[in-house]
Scaffold this active site. Structure first.
Site, mmCIF file in Angstrom:
data_model
loop_
_atom_site.group_PDB
_atom_site.id
_atom_site.type_symbol
_atom_site.label_atom_id
_atom_site.label_comp_id
_atom_site.label_asym_id
_atom_site.label_seq_id
_atom_site.Cartn_x
_atom_site.Cartn_y
_atom_site.Cartn_z
ATOM 1 C CG HIS A 83 65.330 57.201 -66.490
ATOM 2 N ND1 HIS A 83 66.219 56.843 -67.493
ATOM 3 C CD2 HIS A 83 65.851 58.313 -65.915
ATOM 4 C CE1 HIS A 83 67.231 57.688 -67.514
ATOM 5 N NE2 HIS A 83 67.034 58.603 -66.565
ATOM 6 C CB SER A 102 73.533 59.732 -67.241
ATOM 7 O OG SER A 102 72.475 59.519 -66.318
ATOM 8 C CD GLN A 112 66.204 63.339 -63.846
ATOM 9 O OE1 GLN A 112 66.494 63.956 -62.823
ATOM 10 N NE2 GLN A 112 66.986 63.322 -64.916
ATOM 11 C CG HIS A 127 66.233 51.182 -67.341
ATOM 12 N ND1 HIS A 127 66.451 49.835 -67.162
ATOM 13 C CD2 HIS A 127 64.958 51.399 -66.933
ATOM 14 C CE1 HIS A 127 65.378 49.270 -66.650
ATOM 15 N NE2 HIS A 127 64.444 50.208 -66.514
ATOM 16 C CB CYS A 141 71.313 49.095 -65.972
ATOM 17 S SG CYS A 141 70.005 50.342 -65.903
ATOM 18 C CG HIS A 168 68.796 48.223 -69.979
ATOM 19 N ND1 HIS A 168 69.112 49.182 -69.038
ATOM 20 C CD2 HIS A 168 69.745 48.310 -70.954
ATOM 21 C CE1 HIS A 168 70.208 49.824 -69.419
ATOM 22 N NE2 HIS A 168 70.618 49.318 -70.572
ATOM 23 C CG ASN A 183 66.533 65.243 -70.170
ATOM 24 O OD1 ASN A 183 65.842 66.059 -70.768
ATOM 25 N ND2 ASN A 183 67.190 65.546 -69.060
ATOM 26 C CB CYS A 201 68.222 46.814 -64.418
ATOM 27 S SG CYS A 201 68.288 47.019 -66.217
#
Length: 378
Positions: free
Chosen positions: A170, A165, A172, A168, A53, A117, A157, A56
Protein backbone atom coordinates in the site's frame (compact mmCIF):
# COMPACT_ATOMS: atom_id res chain seq x y z
CA UNK A 1 52.43 18.52 -6.89
CA UNK A 2 48.79 17.67 -6.13
CA UNK A 3 47.40 14.28 -7.12
CA UNK A 4 45.08 14.04 -10.08
CA UNK A 5 41.52 14.01 -8.75
CA UNK A 6 39.79 10.61 -8.82
CA UNK A 7 36.11 10.71 -7.77
CA UNK A 8 36.20 7.00 -6.95
CA UNK A 9 38.82 7.47 -4.22
CA UNK A 10 39.10 11.17 -3.25
CA UNK A 11 36.63 12.93 -0.92
CA UNK A 12 34.57 15.62 -2.64
CA UNK A 13 31.25 17.48 -2.52
CA UNK A 14 28.44 17.30 -5.07
CA UNK A 15 25.65 19.83 -5.54
CA UNK A 16 21.98 18.92 -5.77
CA UNK A 17 20.55 21.55 -8.17
CA UNK A 18 16.99 20.73 -7.12
CA UNK A 19 17.55 21.67 -3.49
CA UNK A 20 20.73 23.75 -3.55
CA UNK A 21 22.25 21.42 -0.95
CA UNK A 22 25.59 19.61 -1.10
CA UNK A 23 26.46 16.02 -0.28
CA UNK A 24 29.93 15.00 0.91
CA UNK A 25 31.20 11.89 -0.92
CA UNK A 26 33.86 9.85 0.94
CA UNK A 27 34.57 6.80 -1.26
CA UNK A 28 37.71 5.77 0.64
CA UNK A 29 35.53 4.94 3.67
CA UNK A 30 33.90 1.92 2.01
CA UNK A 31 36.84 -0.15 3.30
CA UNK A 32 36.17 0.53 6.98
CA UNK A 33 34.85 -2.38 9.13
CA UNK A 34 31.28 -2.29 10.39
CA UNK A 35 30.58 -2.92 14.06
CA UNK A 36 27.34 -0.98 14.34
CA UNK A 37 23.64 -1.84 14.39
CA UNK A 38 22.19 -4.48 12.12
CA UNK A 39 18.54 -5.00 11.21
CA UNK A 40 16.75 -8.34 11.33
CA UNK A 41 16.25 -9.81 7.82
CA UNK A 42 12.73 -9.40 6.49
CA UNK A 43 10.41 -12.37 6.75
CA UNK A 44 10.82 -14.63 3.69
CA UNK A 45 7.09 -15.20 3.27
CA UNK A 46 3.71 -13.86 4.32
CA UNK A 47 0.17 -15.18 4.16
CA UNK A 48 -1.71 -14.46 0.94
CA UNK A 49 -4.58 -13.35 3.14
CA UNK A 50 -4.15 -12.34 6.77
CA UNK A 51 -7.38 -12.26 8.81
CA UNK A 52 -5.70 -9.85 11.26
CA UNK A 53 -4.59 -7.36 8.58
CA UNK A 54 -6.59 -4.13 8.50
CA UNK A 55 -5.82 -3.70 4.75
CA UNK A 56 -6.85 -7.14 3.44
CA UNK A 57 -10.16 -7.38 1.55
CA UNK A 58 -13.29 -7.71 3.68
CA UNK A 59 -11.47 -7.12 6.98
CA UNK A 60 -12.39 -4.53 9.58
CA UNK A 61 -10.05 -1.65 10.36
CA UNK A 62 -9.25 -0.38 13.84
CA UNK A 63 -12.06 2.19 13.72
CA UNK A 64 -14.64 -0.45 12.85
CA UNK A 65 -14.94 0.39 9.13
CA UNK A 66 -15.01 -2.64 6.84
CA UNK A 67 -12.91 -2.90 3.68
CA UNK A 68 -14.50 -3.74 0.38
CA UNK A 69 -13.84 -7.18 -1.08
CA UNK A 70 -11.65 -5.52 -3.67
CA UNK A 71 -9.96 -7.39 -6.52
CA UNK A 72 -7.55 -4.72 -7.82
CA UNK A 73 -6.86 -1.52 -5.87
CA UNK A 74 -8.74 -0.05 -2.92
CA UNK A 75 -8.71 3.55 -1.63
CA UNK A 76 -10.04 4.88 1.67
CA UNK A 77 -9.51 7.97 3.79
CA UNK A 78 -6.84 7.37 6.41
CA UNK A 79 -8.41 6.55 9.76
CA UNK A 80 -5.51 8.37 11.47
CA UNK A 81 -4.98 11.29 9.11
CA UNK A 82 -2.09 13.72 9.69
CA UNK A 83 -4.26 16.64 8.55
CA UNK A 84 -7.98 17.31 8.85
CA UNK A 85 -10.53 18.65 6.33
CA UNK A 86 -10.76 22.40 5.87
CA UNK A 87 -11.32 25.17 6.04
CA UNK A 88 -8.54 25.55 8.62
CA UNK A 89 -9.07 27.80 11.64
CA UNK A 90 -7.73 31.33 11.68
CA UNK A 91 -4.08 31.56 12.67
CA UNK A 92 -3.68 32.61 16.31
CA UNK A 93 -1.80 35.71 17.33
CA UNK A 94 1.83 34.90 17.96
CA UNK A 95 3.63 35.56 21.26
CA UNK A 96 6.74 36.62 19.33
CA UNK A 97 7.56 37.22 15.62
CA UNK A 98 9.93 34.24 15.72
CA UNK A 99 7.14 31.90 16.83
CA UNK A 100 4.94 31.60 13.75
CA UNK A 101 1.94 29.27 13.44
CA UNK A 102 0.25 28.37 10.17
CA UNK A 103 -2.91 26.23 10.33
CA UNK A 104 -2.99 23.45 7.72
CA UNK A 105 -5.98 21.54 6.39
CA UNK A 106 -6.38 18.74 3.86
CA UNK A 107 -6.91 15.01 3.68
CA UNK A 108 -5.02 11.72 3.74
CA UNK A 109 -5.78 8.65 1.64
CA UNK A 110 -4.54 5.06 1.79
CA UNK A 111 -4.18 3.12 -1.47
CA UNK A 112 -3.99 -0.67 -1.29
CA UNK A 113 -2.04 -1.83 -4.33
CA UNK A 114 -3.42 -5.36 -4.46
CA UNK A 115 -5.65 -7.72 -2.44
CA UNK A 116 -2.77 -10.17 -1.89
CA UNK A 117 -1.14 -9.56 1.49
CA UNK A 118 2.18 -11.14 0.48
CA UNK A 119 2.98 -9.12 -2.66
CA UNK A 120 4.88 -5.90 -3.31
CA UNK A 121 5.37 -3.73 -6.41
CA UNK A 122 8.35 -5.94 -7.26
CA UNK A 123 6.12 -9.02 -7.51
CA UNK A 124 3.00 -7.54 -9.08
CA UNK A 125 2.07 -8.19 -12.70
CA UNK A 126 2.51 -5.16 -14.97
CA UNK A 127 -1.26 -4.93 -15.39
CA UNK A 128 -1.61 -4.70 -11.61
CA UNK A 129 0.98 -1.90 -11.45
CA UNK A 130 -1.02 -0.09 -14.14
CA UNK A 131 -4.05 -0.25 -11.83
CA UNK A 132 -1.93 1.44 -9.15
CA UNK A 133 -0.80 4.15 -11.58
CA UNK A 134 -4.39 4.81 -12.67
CA UNK A 135 -5.42 5.11 -9.03
CA UNK A 136 -2.58 7.58 -8.40
CA UNK A 137 -3.91 9.66 -11.29
CA UNK A 138 -7.46 9.48 -9.94
CA UNK A 139 -6.46 10.56 -6.42
CA UNK A 140 -4.23 13.35 -7.76
CA UNK A 141 -7.07 14.74 -9.89
CA UNK A 142 -9.73 14.36 -7.21
CA UNK A 143 -7.72 15.83 -4.34
CA UNK A 144 -5.92 18.39 -6.48
CA UNK A 145 -9.21 19.93 -7.61
CA UNK A 146 -10.60 20.25 -4.09
CA UNK A 147 -11.10 23.80 -2.83
CA UNK A 148 -8.24 24.91 -0.62
CA UNK A 149 -5.83 22.15 -1.67
CA UNK A 150 -2.49 23.47 -2.91
CA UNK A 151 -0.40 20.31 -2.91
CA UNK A 152 -0.87 16.54 -3.35
CA UNK A 153 1.92 14.21 -2.20
CA UNK A 154 1.82 10.56 -3.31
CA UNK A 155 4.25 8.24 -1.52
CA UNK A 156 5.00 4.71 -0.35
CA UNK A 157 6.87 3.56 2.74
CA UNK A 158 8.03 -0.04 2.33
CA UNK A 159 9.54 -2.05 5.15
CA UNK A 160 9.38 -1.86 8.94
CA UNK A 161 12.69 0.03 9.11
CA UNK A 162 11.04 2.81 7.08
CA UNK A 163 8.20 3.07 9.60
CA UNK A 164 5.73 1.02 7.59
CA UNK A 165 3.21 -0.36 10.08
CA UNK A 166 1.72 -3.02 7.79
CA UNK A 167 3.43 -5.23 5.16
CA UNK A 168 0.30 -5.34 2.97
CA UNK A 169 1.25 -3.56 -0.30
CA UNK A 170 0.00 0.00 0.00
CA UNK A 171 0.90 3.65 -0.28
CA UNK A 172 -0.50 6.96 0.89
CA UNK A 173 -1.47 10.38 -0.40
CA UNK A 174 -1.44 13.50 1.75
CA UNK A 175 -3.17 16.59 0.33
CA UNK A 176 -2.52 19.92 2.01
CA UNK A 177 -3.56 23.55 1.98
CA UNK A 178 0.11 24.60 1.68
CA UNK A 179 3.05 23.39 -0.40
CA UNK A 180 5.53 21.51 1.87
CA UNK A 181 9.16 22.55 2.18
CA UNK A 182 10.96 20.04 -0.06
CA UNK A 183 8.67 20.17 -3.11
CA UNK A 184 8.44 23.96 -2.74
CA UNK A 185 12.24 24.14 -2.87
CA UNK A 186 12.41 21.88 -5.93
CA UNK A 187 9.68 23.79 -7.76
CA UNK A 188 11.47 27.09 -7.07
CA UNK A 189 14.72 25.66 -8.48
CA UNK A 190 12.91 24.40 -11.58
CA UNK A 191 11.21 27.78 -12.03
CA UNK A 192 14.53 29.68 -11.76
CA UNK A 193 16.14 27.39 -14.32
CA UNK A 194 13.21 27.84 -16.72
CA UNK A 195 13.28 31.64 -16.35
CA UNK A 196 17.02 32.04 -16.85
CA UNK A 197 17.93 32.50 -20.54
CA UNK A 198 21.48 31.44 -19.70
CA UNK A 199 20.39 27.97 -18.49
CA UNK A 200 22.13 25.33 -20.62
CA UNK A 201 20.04 23.31 -23.07
CA UNK A 202 21.85 20.62 -25.02
CA UNK A 203 21.00 19.93 -28.65
CA UNK A 204 18.26 17.32 -28.79
CA UNK A 205 17.20 17.77 -25.16
CA UNK A 206 13.46 18.24 -24.56
CA UNK A 207 12.30 21.67 -23.44
CA UNK A 208 9.65 22.74 -21.00
CA UNK A 209 6.51 24.78 -21.53
CA UNK A 210 6.78 27.53 -24.16
CA UNK A 211 10.19 26.18 -25.21
CA UNK A 212 11.81 27.19 -21.92
CA UNK A 213 14.73 25.25 -20.44
CA UNK A 214 13.88 22.43 -18.02
CA UNK A 215 16.44 21.42 -15.39
CA UNK A 216 15.33 17.78 -15.26
CA UNK A 217 14.88 17.45 -19.05
CA UNK A 218 18.47 18.66 -19.41
CA UNK A 219 19.79 16.44 -16.63
CA UNK A 220 18.09 13.27 -17.91
CA UNK A 221 19.26 14.00 -21.47
CA UNK A 222 22.85 14.31 -20.25
CA UNK A 223 22.73 11.12 -18.15
CA UNK A 224 21.42 8.86 -20.91
CA UNK A 225 24.33 10.00 -23.09
CA UNK A 226 27.05 9.03 -20.57
CA UNK A 227 28.92 5.79 -21.33
CA UNK A 228 27.44 2.94 -19.29
CA UNK A 229 30.73 2.04 -17.59
CA UNK A 230 31.07 5.59 -16.25
CA UNK A 231 27.43 6.44 -15.84
CA UNK A 232 24.67 6.41 -13.28
CA UNK A 233 21.80 4.98 -15.35
CA UNK A 234 20.43 1.75 -13.89
CA UNK A 235 17.71 0.97 -16.41
CA UNK A 236 15.70 2.79 -19.08
CA UNK A 237 12.96 2.04 -21.54
CA UNK A 238 11.17 3.91 -24.32
CA UNK A 239 10.03 6.78 -22.10
CA UNK A 240 11.59 6.51 -18.63
CA UNK A 241 15.02 6.37 -17.07
CA UNK A 242 15.98 5.25 -13.54
CA UNK A 243 19.36 6.42 -12.31
CA UNK A 244 21.37 7.01 -9.17
CA UNK A 245 21.56 10.80 -9.25
CA UNK A 246 24.90 12.64 -9.24
CA UNK A 247 23.90 14.14 -5.87
CA UNK A 248 22.42 11.00 -4.23
CA UNK A 249 22.38 10.90 -0.43
CA UNK A 250 21.15 7.36 0.19
CA UNK A 251 23.45 4.46 -0.85
CA UNK A 252 21.18 3.08 -3.59
CA UNK A 253 18.96 6.12 -4.13
CA UNK A 254 17.04 6.24 -7.41
CA UNK A 255 15.68 9.18 -9.40
CA UNK A 256 13.08 7.94 -11.90
CA UNK A 257 11.76 10.30 -14.56
CA UNK A 258 10.56 10.61 -18.17
CA UNK A 259 13.37 11.67 -20.51
CA UNK A 260 11.71 11.81 -23.94
CA UNK A 261 9.49 14.86 -23.32
CA UNK A 262 8.60 17.41 -20.64
CA UNK A 263 5.81 15.96 -18.48
CA UNK A 264 4.51 18.02 -15.59
CA UNK A 265 2.26 15.50 -13.84
CA UNK A 266 0.92 11.95 -13.98
CA UNK A 267 -2.50 13.00 -15.26
CA UNK A 268 -0.89 13.99 -18.59
CA UNK A 269 0.67 10.57 -19.27
CA UNK A 270 -0.47 8.77 -22.41
CA UNK A 271 -1.70 5.18 -22.24
CA UNK A 272 1.63 3.95 -23.61
CA UNK A 273 3.60 6.08 -21.14
CA UNK A 274 1.62 4.48 -18.30
CA UNK A 275 2.55 1.03 -19.60
CA UNK A 276 6.25 1.90 -19.74
CA UNK A 277 5.93 3.55 -16.30
CA UNK A 278 4.64 0.24 -14.92
CA UNK A 279 7.49 -1.57 -16.69
CA UNK A 280 10.24 0.54 -15.14
CA UNK A 281 8.69 0.48 -11.66
CA UNK A 282 8.70 -3.32 -11.86
CA UNK A 283 12.29 -3.47 -13.09
CA UNK A 284 13.63 -1.05 -10.49
CA UNK A 285 11.92 -2.71 -7.53
CA UNK A 286 12.98 -6.20 -8.68
CA UNK A 287 16.60 -5.04 -8.83
CA UNK A 288 16.24 -3.57 -5.36
CA UNK A 289 14.98 -6.86 -3.91
CA UNK A 290 17.68 -8.83 -5.75
CA UNK A 291 20.50 -6.64 -4.39
CA UNK A 292 20.50 -8.30 -0.96
CA UNK A 293 17.90 -11.06 -1.60
CA UNK A 294 15.40 -9.34 0.65
CA UNK A 295 12.22 -7.30 0.42
CA UNK A 296 14.13 -4.05 -0.04
CA UNK A 297 12.96 -1.20 2.19
CA UNK A 298 12.52 2.33 0.84
CA UNK A 299 10.49 5.49 0.90
CA UNK A 300 9.25 6.54 -2.54
CA UNK A 301 7.57 9.81 -3.44
CA UNK A 302 6.21 11.39 -6.62
CA UNK A 303 7.11 15.03 -7.26
CA UNK A 304 5.18 16.88 -9.96
CA UNK A 305 2.95 19.93 -10.36
CA UNK A 306 1.56 20.86 -6.94
CA UNK A 307 -1.95 20.31 -8.28
CA UNK A 308 -3.14 19.56 -11.84
CA UNK A 309 -2.05 22.30 -14.25
CA UNK A 310 -0.50 24.50 -11.56
CA UNK A 311 3.23 24.46 -12.37
CA UNK A 312 4.37 24.44 -16.02
CA UNK A 313 8.01 24.32 -14.91
CA UNK A 314 7.47 21.13 -12.89
CA UNK A 315 8.91 17.91 -14.33
CA UNK A 316 7.38 14.66 -13.10
CA UNK A 317 9.87 12.52 -11.19
CA UNK A 318 10.04 9.92 -8.41
CA UNK A 319 12.52 9.72 -5.57
CA UNK A 320 13.41 6.33 -4.07
CA UNK A 321 15.25 6.68 -0.74
CA UNK A 322 16.35 3.23 0.50
CA UNK A 323 18.35 2.90 3.76
CA UNK A 324 20.15 -0.43 3.22
CA UNK A 325 23.89 -0.03 2.77
CA UNK A 326 26.02 -3.18 2.92
CA UNK A 327 23.58 -6.06 3.28
CA UNK A 328 20.01 -6.92 4.21
CA UNK A 329 20.92 -6.14 7.83
CA UNK A 330 23.15 -3.05 7.63
CA UNK A 331 21.50 0.32 7.07
CA UNK A 332 22.66 3.90 6.66
CA UNK A 333 21.86 6.38 9.41
CA UNK A 334 21.61 10.15 8.94
CA UNK A 335 23.35 11.18 12.17
CA UNK A 336 26.20 13.29 13.49
CA UNK A 337 27.77 15.31 10.68
CA UNK A 338 24.76 14.66 8.45
CA UNK A 339 22.33 16.10 10.99
CA UNK A 340 24.58 18.97 12.01
CA UNK A 341 26.35 19.88 8.74
CA UNK A 342 25.39 18.22 5.42
CA UNK A 343 24.56 14.86 3.87
CA UNK A 344 27.40 12.36 3.39
CA UNK A 345 27.85 9.07 1.57
CA UNK A 346 30.68 6.56 1.09
CA UNK A 347 29.71 4.49 -1.96
CA UNK A 348 29.82 6.71 -5.04
CA UNK A 349 26.65 7.05 -7.14
CA UNK A 350 28.54 5.50 -10.07
CA UNK A 351 29.48 2.44 -7.99
CA UNK A 352 25.91 2.09 -6.70
CA UNK A 353 24.48 2.33 -10.22
CA UNK A 354 26.94 -0.30 -11.44
CA UNK A 355 25.86 -2.74 -8.76
CA UNK A 356 22.15 -2.22 -9.46
CA UNK A 357 22.68 -2.38 -13.22
CA UNK A 358 24.42 -5.76 -12.96
CA UNK A 359 21.48 -7.41 -11.19
CA UNK A 360 18.96 -9.76 -12.76
CA UNK A 361 15.41 -8.61 -13.47
CA UNK A 362 14.06 -12.02 -12.47
CA UNK A 363 12.97 -11.74 -8.85
CA UNK A 364 15.08 -13.86 -6.49
CA UNK A 365 11.96 -15.47 -4.98
CA UNK A 366 10.83 -16.56 -8.44
CA UNK A 367 14.24 -18.15 -8.94
CA UNK A 368 13.96 -19.97 -5.61
CA UNK A 369 10.47 -21.21 -6.50
CA UNK A 370 11.68 -22.45 -9.89
CA UNK A 371 14.61 -24.26 -8.26
CA UNK A 372 12.31 -25.86 -5.68
CA UNK A 373 9.92 -27.00 -8.43
CA UNK A 374 12.81 -28.49 -10.40
CA UNK A 375 14.00 -30.45 -7.35
CA UNK A 376 10.47 -31.76 -6.76
CA UNK A 377 10.19 -32.95 -10.35
CA UNK A 378 13.59 -34.63 -10.11
Amino acid sequence: MAEEFDPSTHPHRRLNPLTGEHVLVSPHRTKRPWLGQTEAPSAPSLLKYDPQCYLCPGNSRSGGQKNENYVNTFVFENDFAAVLPGPPPTAPSVPHPLLQTEPVAGGCDVLCFHPRHDLTLARLELSDIEHVINEWVSIYLRRGKQEGIKYVQIFENKGAIMGCSNPHPHGQTWSLSEVPTLPATELASLARYAADPASPVAEGAPRGADGKPCLLCEYAHFEIGVAEAEGRVVVKNEHWVALVPWWATWPFEILLLPYHRHITSIDTLSANEKKTFADILSRVTKRYDNLFSTSFAYSMGIHQSSTPGSNDEAHLHLHFAPPLLRSATVRKFLVGFELMAEAQRDLTPEQAAGRLRALSEVHYLDVLEQEAAARTEA
